[in-house]
Write a protein that holds these residues in place. Structure first.
Motif, PDB file in Angstrom:
ATOM      1  N   ARG A  54       0.972   4.008  -3.076  1.00  0.00           N
ATOM      2  CA  ARG A  54       0.759   5.434  -2.850  1.00  0.00           C
ATOM      3  C   ARG A  54       1.903   6.244  -3.448  1.00  0.00           C
ATOM      4  NH1 ARG A  54       2.597   8.163   1.486  1.00  0.00           N
ATOM      5  NH2 ARG A  54       2.881   6.192   2.578  1.00  0.00           N
ATOM      6  N   ASN A  61       1.132   8.712  -6.664  1.00  0.00           N
ATOM      7  CA  ASN A  61       1.353  10.154  -6.470  1.00  0.00           C
ATOM      8  C   ASN A  61       2.467  10.666  -7.386  1.00  0.00           C
ATOM      9  OD1 ASN A  61      -0.631  10.175  -4.545  1.00  0.00           O
ATOM     10  ND2 ASN A  61       0.771  10.181  -2.802  1.00  0.00           N
ATOM     11  N   SER A 115       0.830  -1.202   0.000  1.00  0.00           N
ATOM     12  CA  SER A 115       0.000   0.000   0.000  1.00  0.00           C
ATOM     13  C   SER A 115       0.868   1.258   0.000  1.00  0.00           C
ATOM     14  CB  SER A 115      -0.957   0.006   1.189  1.00  0.00           C
ATOM     15  OG  SER A 115      -0.230  -0.041   2.396  1.00  0.00           O
TER      16      SER A 115
END
Length: 157
Positions: free
Chosen positions: A41, A45, A37
């Motif tokens: 991310r 991003n 996770s």
């Protein structure tokens, strides 16, 4: 390494956002200690920032172009022949080309001091997209080494 048979390639599930196997492989290479996770991310991003900075509407297409620019086509392998070790240039298989490019991008993003991984990855992807930076230099050095040892290409087997 098993002597019995070649290991089968595992099926990689496409990522949930871009539905791309390449992004999944990149996330898996970036992941540390099983924290997928966190790796997702960081990658997502970085991709959105990367797409904004190059003003592209499709981050996946821009990422694939940056990755293509970073892929090497030749490398050298050491072969020992009659007491001497030669650097023999060989062509790289497509899967290994992609893996090397991803590994180099991630390593150079981590090496950027004083920045978060997201910012470093964004900068490295921009450099690869524009065919400049540390990853492209590594690719050029690899190609230059293969070109310099072209005389030993007949030792390839």
């Amino acid at each position: 390494m098993s002597r019995r048979r070649r290991a089968e390639k595992r099926e990689i599930v496409p990522d949930p956002v871009y539905n791309s196997v390449v992004i999944t492989r990149f996330i898996n290479k970036l992941m540390l200690n099983g924290k997928k996770s966190v790796a997702r991310r960081i990658v997502y991003n970085a991709l959105t920032q990367f797409a904004k900075k190059i003003s592209s509407d499709d981050p996946l297409e821009a990422f694939e172009q940056a990755l293509e620019n970073a892929k090497p086509s030749l490398e050298v392998k050491s072969r020992r022949i009659g007491g001497a070790t030669y650097q023999v240039p060989i062509e790289i298989a497509p899967d290994r080309r992609t893996a090397l490019a991803m590994r180099w991008i991630i390593a150079n993003a981590k090496a950027k001091a004083g920045r978060s991984m997201e910012a470093g990855l964004t900068q490295e992807l921009m450099d690869c997209f524009n065919s400049q930076g540390a990853t492209i230099k590594k690719k050029d050095d690899t190609h230059r080494m293969a070109e310099a040892n072209k005389a030993f290409a007949h030792y390839k087997w």
